[in-house]
Design a protein around this motif. Structure first.
Motif, mmCIF file in Angstrom:
data_model
loop_
_atom_site.group_PDB
_atom_site.id
_atom_site.type_symbol
_atom_site.label_atom_id
_atom_site.label_comp_id
_atom_site.label_asym_id
_atom_site.label_seq_id
_atom_site.Cartn_x
_atom_site.Cartn_y
_atom_site.Cartn_z
ATOM 1 N N ALA A 60 -0.191 -14.640 12.181
ATOM 2 C CA ALA A 60 1.021 -13.831 12.052
ATOM 3 C C ALA A 60 0.716 -12.589 11.222
ATOM 4 O O ALA A 60 -0.063 -12.632 10.263
ATOM 5 C CB ALA A 60 2.150 -14.626 11.399
ATOM 6 N N LEU A 61 1.328 -11.467 11.598
ATOM 7 C CA LEU A 61 1.209 -10.213 10.868
ATOM 8 C C LEU A 61 2.565 -9.545 10.807
ATOM 9 O O LEU A 61 3.231 -9.387 11.843
ATOM 10 C CB LEU A 61 0.203 -9.277 11.551
ATOM 11 N N ASP A 62 2.998 -9.162 9.612
ATOM 12 C CA ASP A 62 4.272 -8.464 9.425
ATOM 13 C C ASP A 62 4.033 -7.209 8.610
ATOM 14 O O ASP A 62 3.406 -7.256 7.538
ATOM 15 C CB ASP A 62 5.287 -9.358 8.710
ATOM 16 N N LEU A 63 4.559 -6.069 9.108
ATOM 17 C CA LEU A 63 4.457 -4.791 8.424
ATOM 18 C C LEU A 63 5.853 -4.212 8.225
ATOM 19 O O LEU A 63 6.728 -4.349 9.088
ATOM 20 C CB LEU A 63 3.614 -3.803 9.232
ATOM 21 N N SER A 64 6.048 -3.553 7.075
ATOM 22 C CA SER A 64 7.319 -2.894 6.769
ATOM 23 C C SER A 64 7.006 -1.569 6.085
ATOM 24 O O SER A 64 6.337 -1.551 5.045
ATOM 25 C CB SER A 64 8.177 -3.776 5.859
ATOM 26 N N TYR A 65 7.487 -0.472 6.665
ATOM 27 C CA TYR A 65 7.135 0.864 6.168
ATOM 28 C C TYR A 65 8.398 1.689 5.948
ATOM 29 O O TYR A 65 9.271 1.769 6.826
ATOM 30 C CB TYR A 65 6.224 1.571 7.169
ATOM 31 N N ASP A 66 8.493 2.311 4.777
ATOM 32 C CA ASP A 66 9.633 3.165 4.445
ATOM 33 C C ASP A 66 9.404 4.556 5.016
ATOM 34 O O ASP A 66 8.775 5.417 4.382
ATOM 35 C CB ASP A 66 9.836 3.242 2.933
ATOM 36 N N VAL A 67 9.898 4.800 6.215
ATOM 37 C CA VAL A 67 9.755 6.108 6.841
ATOM 38 C C VAL A 67 10.474 7.165 6.031
ATOM 39 O O VAL A 67 9.994 8.295 5.846
ATOM 40 C CB VAL A 67 10.291 6.061 8.281
ATOM 41 N N ALA A 68 11.646 6.832 5.507
ATOM 42 C CA ALA A 68 12.428 7.696 4.619
ATOM 43 C C ALA A 68 13.195 6.798 3.669
ATOM 44 O O ALA A 68 13.126 5.566 3.751
ATOM 45 C CB ALA A 68 13.365 8.598 5.431
ATOM 46 N N ASP A 69 13.932 7.427 2.747
ATOM 47 C CA ASP A 69 14.677 6.621 1.775
ATOM 48 C C ASP A 69 15.685 5.697 2.436
ATOM 49 O O ASP A 69 16.009 4.640 1.897
ATOM 50 C CB ASP A 69 15.391 7.543 0.777
ATOM 51 N N ASP A 70 16.207 6.104 3.593
ATOM 52 C CA ASP A 70 17.230 5.301 4.274
ATOM 53 C C ASP A 70 16.774 4.800 5.639
ATOM 54 O O ASP A 70 17.592 4.341 6.436
ATOM 55 C CB ASP A 70 18.519 6.114 4.427
ATOM 56 N N LEU A 71 15.466 4.893 5.935
ATOM 57 C CA LEU A 71 14.959 4.497 7.244
ATOM 58 C C LEU A 71 13.745 3.586 7.068
ATOM 59 O O LEU A 71 12.774 3.941 6.393
ATOM 60 C CB LEU A 71 14.569 5.732 8.063
ATOM 61 N N LEU A 72 13.822 2.415 7.691
ATOM 62 C CA LEU A 72 12.783 1.398 7.551
ATOM 63 C C LEU A 72 12.245 1.012 8.929
ATOM 64 O O LEU A 72 13.024 0.804 9.870
ATOM 65 C CB LEU A 72 13.361 0.161 6.860
ATOM 66 N N TRP A 73 10.907 0.941 9.037
ATOM 67 C CA TRP A 73 10.264 0.518 10.281
ATOM 68 C C TRP A 73 9.585 -0.817 10.060
ATOM 69 O O TRP A 73 8.903 -1.033 9.052
ATOM 70 C CB TRP A 73 9.234 1.544 10.734
ATOM 71 N N ARG A 74 9.769 -1.717 11.016
ATOM 72 C CA ARG A 74 9.168 -3.044 10.930
ATOM 73 C C ARG A 74 8.346 -3.327 12.180
ATOM 74 O O ARG A 74 8.693 -2.892 13.284
ATOM 75 C CB ARG A 74 10.238 -4.141 10.784
ATOM 76 N N LEU A 97 0.834 -1.193 0.000
ATOM 77 C CA LEU A 97 0.000 0.000 0.000
ATOM 78 C C LEU A 97 0.869 1.243 0.000
ATOM 79 O O LEU A 97 2.092 1.174 0.186
ATOM 80 C CB LEU A 97 -0.921 0.004 1.226
ATOM 81 N N THR A 98 0.240 2.377 -0.197
ATOM 82 C CA THR A 98 0.917 3.661 -0.087
ATOM 83 C C THR A 98 0.273 4.450 1.035
ATOM 84 O O THR A 98 -0.936 4.729 1.010
ATOM 85 C CB THR A 98 0.831 4.452 -1.398
ATOM 86 N N VAL A 99 1.074 4.799 2.035
ATOM 87 C CA VAL A 99 0.599 5.548 3.193
ATOM 88 C C VAL A 99 1.464 6.790 3.347
ATOM 89 O O VAL A 99 2.692 6.688 3.460
ATOM 90 C CB VAL A 99 0.649 4.688 4.474
ATOM 91 N N ALA A 100 0.852 7.956 3.311
ATOM 92 C CA ALA A 100 1.561 9.235 3.419
ATOM 93 C C ALA A 100 2.672 9.335 2.370
ATOM 94 O O ALA A 100 3.758 9.855 2.633
ATOM 95 C CB ALA A 100 2.135 9.422 4.821
ATOM 96 N N GLY A 101 2.387 8.810 1.185
ATOM 97 C CA GLY A 101 3.323 8.900 0.073
ATOM 98 C C GLY A 101 4.471 7.924 0.119
ATOM 99 O O GLY A 101 5.381 7.999 -0.710
ATOM 100 N N ALA A 102 4.459 6.977 1.077
ATOM 101 C CA ALA A 102 5.549 6.001 1.205
ATOM 102 C C ALA A 102 4.965 4.597 1.183
ATOM 103 O O ALA A 102 3.828 4.375 1.618
ATOM 104 C CB ALA A 102 6.332 6.233 2.494
ATOM 105 N N PRO A 103 5.736 3.624 0.678
ATOM 106 C CA PRO A 103 5.219 2.254 0.580
ATOM 107 C C PRO A 103 5.122 1.567 1.937
ATOM 108 O O PRO A 103 6.014 1.692 2.779
ATOM 109 C CB PRO A 103 6.226 1.547 -0.323
ATOM 110 N N LEU A 104 4.016 0.847 2.137
ATOM 111 C CA LEU A 104 3.802 0.012 3.304
ATOM 112 C C LEU A 104 3.536 -1.402 2.814
ATOM 113 O O LEU A 104 2.573 -1.636 2.083
ATOM 114 C CB LEU A 104 2.614 0.514 4.135
ATOM 115 N N ARG A 105 4.398 -2.345 3.197
ATOM 116 C CA ARG A 105 4.247 -3.742 2.802
ATOM 117 C C ARG A 105 3.679 -4.524 3.972
ATOM 118 O O ARG A 105 4.176 -4.422 5.093
ATOM 119 C CB ARG A 105 5.591 -4.311 2.359
ATOM 120 N N ALA A 106 2.637 -5.297 3.686
ATOM 121 C CA ALA A 106 1.954 -6.049 4.733
ATOM 122 C C ALA A 106 1.839 -7.509 4.332
ATOM 123 O O ALA A 106 1.641 -7.831 3.159
ATOM 124 C CB ALA A 106 0.567 -5.463 5.000
#
Length: 344
Positions: A55-69, A8-17
């Motif tokens: 199980a649930l896994d989320l990965s969000y690109d907070v910035a180009d060089d910062l990833l939240w899981r 998905l796209t959240v706040a202009g950044a990709p969110l993988r679920a």
């Protein structure tokens, strides 16, 4: 199992679920040979259990060089075969001035250890091949398995008198030890990790790099009848060190490379003595292990490998009782390995 993935796209950044559900069904049987040694079976226990593991896994690109899981899941760990085995072992041990019989049994009715897990992490990719990450984790654990001991009269167990040690009768009291499921417990902690090539240094030092990680973990559970006192105590999980880290310094080129690594873990409990009157726990002091490895590429197809393990000939120190009595020291020696790798 079923699994569904979506980006998905959240706040202009990709969110993988990724969300999934696994179903398990376990069938267990445990048997014991007859006392007469015949091929027939004298006793047997069978049981089944099943359940669902989400199980649930989320990965969000907070910035180009910062990833939240973020990860949430439930899993199980089945008891070991030795704990499930249907057996009875009767011995006689000497404890101080009195001798008391000891009976050890398995427990085919053990439930699997289950855990609800929550993990979240931030990963900063700050340079080519460089990353720094920090993670928090929490595990809610049920049915933790520990050995418990309680006094019983031999005649209450339904065992044949032929198993009695010399000098004992069916009216004597024995210590009965068997693995049992405990109540709820938890583990929480933090992990830090750093990986960095030191390519900003002048040649030839720009081929150096480091890998490092540190973990702080805190996990406790309830142990029954500690030191045969009739009292229950909350202690750390067996095998769990509160502090541990790994640090490696490496030098890597296309032709050859070398790595010096160290691994540390703080003291930890190896067993809690529920039936012993001598000590309430046993465990190991903290230890630091140092290893070395290197390779040399003879040509495009053959590579020479060298390893030196436990360079300092680490001494493992086993302590007895929480008062920290010295119990045993073990040296395993250094290990040297020379090998070749051929690629076709």
């Amino acid at each position: 199992y079923l699994q569904y993935q979506q980006e998905l796209t959240v706040a202009g950044a990709p969110l993988r679920a990724s969300v999934g559900l696994r179903y398990f069904n376990t069938s267990l049987s445990s048997t014991v040979p007859s006392q007469g040694g015949a091929d027939t079976l004298a006793a047997g226990v069978g049981r089944r259990y099943d359940g669902y593991l989400p199980a649930l896994d989320l990965s969000y690109d907070v910035a180009d060089d910062l990833l939240w899981r973020l990860g949430m899941s439930k899993n199980i760990t089945r008891p070991s075969l030795s704990d499930l085995a249907l057996f009875t072992n009767v011995t006689q041990t000497s404890l101080g001035e009195s001798d008391i019989g000891q009976i050890n049994t398995g427990n085919p009715q053990l439930k699997p250890l289950s855990a609800n897990n929550l993990d979240t992490a931030l990963e900063w990719y700050f340079a080519d091949g460089g990353v720094f990450s920090t993670a928090l984790f929490y595990k809610d654990i049920n049915h933790f398995i520990a050995t418990t001991t309680r006094p019983v009269v031999f005649s209450e167990l339904g065992l044949p008198a032929a198993l009695l040690p010399e000098g004992k009768t069916v009216d004597d009291v024995f210590n009965l030890s068997s693995p049992q499921n405990g109540g709820p417990s938890s583990i929480k902690g933090i992990e830090l990790a750093l990986q960095r090539k030191l390519d900003f240094l002048p040649a030839p030092f720009n081929q150096f790099g480091i890998n490092a990680n540190y973990t702080w973990a805190d996990g406790k559970t309830l142990y029954h009848n500690v030191q045969n006192s009739g009292e229950n105590q909350v202690k750390a999980f067996t095998g769990l060190s509160r502090h541990s880290y790994n640090l490696a310094l490496y030098y890597d080129t296309p032709r050859w490379g070398a790595r010096l690594s160290t691994a540390y873990r703080s003291r930890y409990i190896s067993a809690v003595e529920s039936g012993s009157i001598d000590d309430d726990e046993r465990g190991y002091h903290g230890s630091t292990n140092i290893d070395f490895s290197a390779f040399y590429r003879i040509n495009d197809y053959i590579k020479l490998n060298i390893e030196a393990l436990n360079l300092t000939n680490l001494r493992e120190e086993l302590y007895s009782d929480s008062s920290d009595r010295a119990y045993n020291s073990t040296y395993s020696g250094r290990t040297y390995i020379l090998g070749f790798t051929a690629e076709f």
